[in-house]
Design a protein around this motif. Structure first.
Motif, short mmCIF file in Angstrom:
data_model
loop_
_atom_site.label_atom_id
_atom_site.label_comp_id
_atom_site.label_asym_id
_atom_site.label_seq_id
_atom_site.Cartn_x
_atom_site.Cartn_y
_atom_site.Cartn_z
N THR A 125 0.85 -1.19 0.00
CA THR A 125 0.00 0.00 0.00
C THR A 125 0.88 1.24 0.00
N PHE A 126 0.63 2.16 -0.95
CA PHE A 126 1.35 3.43 -1.02
C PHE A 126 0.39 4.54 -0.60
N LEU A 127 0.80 5.34 0.40
CA LEU A 127 -0.02 6.44 0.88
C LEU A 127 0.46 7.76 0.28
N ASP A 128 -0.37 8.78 0.41
CA ASP A 128 -0.07 10.09 -0.18
C ASP A 128 1.27 10.64 0.32
N GLY A 129 2.07 11.13 -0.59
CA GLY A 129 3.38 11.68 -0.27
C GLY A 129 4.50 10.67 -0.34
N SER A 130 4.20 9.41 -0.61
CA SER A 130 5.24 8.37 -0.67
C SER A 130 6.15 8.58 -1.88
N GLN A 131 7.45 8.35 -1.64
CA GLN A 131 8.43 8.36 -2.72
C GLN A 131 9.42 7.23 -2.50
N VAL A 132 9.65 6.44 -3.56
CA VAL A 132 10.61 5.35 -3.51
C VAL A 132 11.66 5.61 -4.58
N GLY A 133 12.94 5.57 -4.18
CA GLY A 133 14.03 5.87 -5.10
C GLY A 133 14.30 4.77 -6.11
N ASN A 134 15.27 5.02 -6.98
CA ASN A 134 15.65 4.07 -8.02
C ASN A 134 16.31 2.81 -7.44
#
Length: 225
Positions: A184-193
């Motif tokens: 689950t991804f919530l608002d504001g989530s960022q995952v790098g390369n």
């Protein structure tokens, strides 16, 4: 002979893997028939070379950009009513029984979805794209993934939560990322390369490149050297 032809078709489609020699001809023929029917359906419904499964509905088709070899599996609903164009890159795939919601409420026109080249996601995906979802290139994702790119405001105790509006920071996933099942991804989530998101994680925060994250809430488990 059939295997050689199919292997060449895979290469022309940008697939560089070597097919297992044990694959029976019957499976190859079934796959060719299925893909042919999907392509025909895409040409009829969209006037484009898109592979569409049965019972796929696409609202506001003119707001979509489809790259080459895009596949949308059966019983998927895509909402194209968004302030930005819905972009599905080359060799993108959206699994069966998935749903894209770009605008969830008339009080705010949604932003939409971008998927980069060679990115694919499994069955039963929920794209809540009102705040915007940006998925990079070469991202592979399991089934039952959910994106929630808005979050309710609840700081004012004198008002009902449903009357306090939402945040819309959006969700961003970098390039070359593996996302496990039921994340689950919530608002504001960022995952790098070059990263991995473990199965069942709830992602809420900003994470750098080259990490494995997991847990509820997700935390860095290790660095990928």
């Amino acid at each position: 002979m059939l295997k050689k032809i199919f292997q060449k078709l895979l290469k022309n489609a940008g697939k560089n893997y070597q097919m297992d020699s044990r694959i029976p001809d019957a499976l190859i023929l079934y796959t060719l028939y299925k893909r042919g029917m999907m392509l025909l359906r895409g040409i009829i419904k969209l006037r484009k070379k898109v592979f569409l499964g049965p019972n796929v509905s696409i609202a506001n088709k003119r707001n979509f950009h489809f790259g080459t070899n895009v596949t949308i599996e059966k019983n998927t609903r895509l909402d194209g009513y968004a302030s930005q164009r819905i972009m599905l890159g080359d060799n993108c795939k959206i699994g069966a029984f998935s749903c894209l919601t770009s605008t969830s409420h008339f009080s705010k026109y949604g932003k939409g979805l971008v998927m980069g080249n060679n990115s694919a996601i499994g069955d039963y995906t929920h794209f809540g794209a009102s705040g915007g979802i940006d998925i990079g290139n070469d991202v592979i994702m399991g089934s039952y993934i959910s994106f929630h790119s808005e979050n309710h405001v609840f700081s004012d105790t004198s008002k009902l939560i449903r009357e306090q509006g939402v945040t819309s920071k959006g969700i961003k996933i970098g390039n070359n990322v593996w996302v496990g099942v039921k994340v689950t991804f919530l608002d504001g989530s960022q995952v790098g390369n070059n990263s991995v998101v473990a199965a069942g994680a709830v992602v809420n925060g900003v994470f750098p490149n080259n990490v494995v994250i997991g847990g509820v809430p997700a935390k860095i488990i290790k660095t990928i050297e």
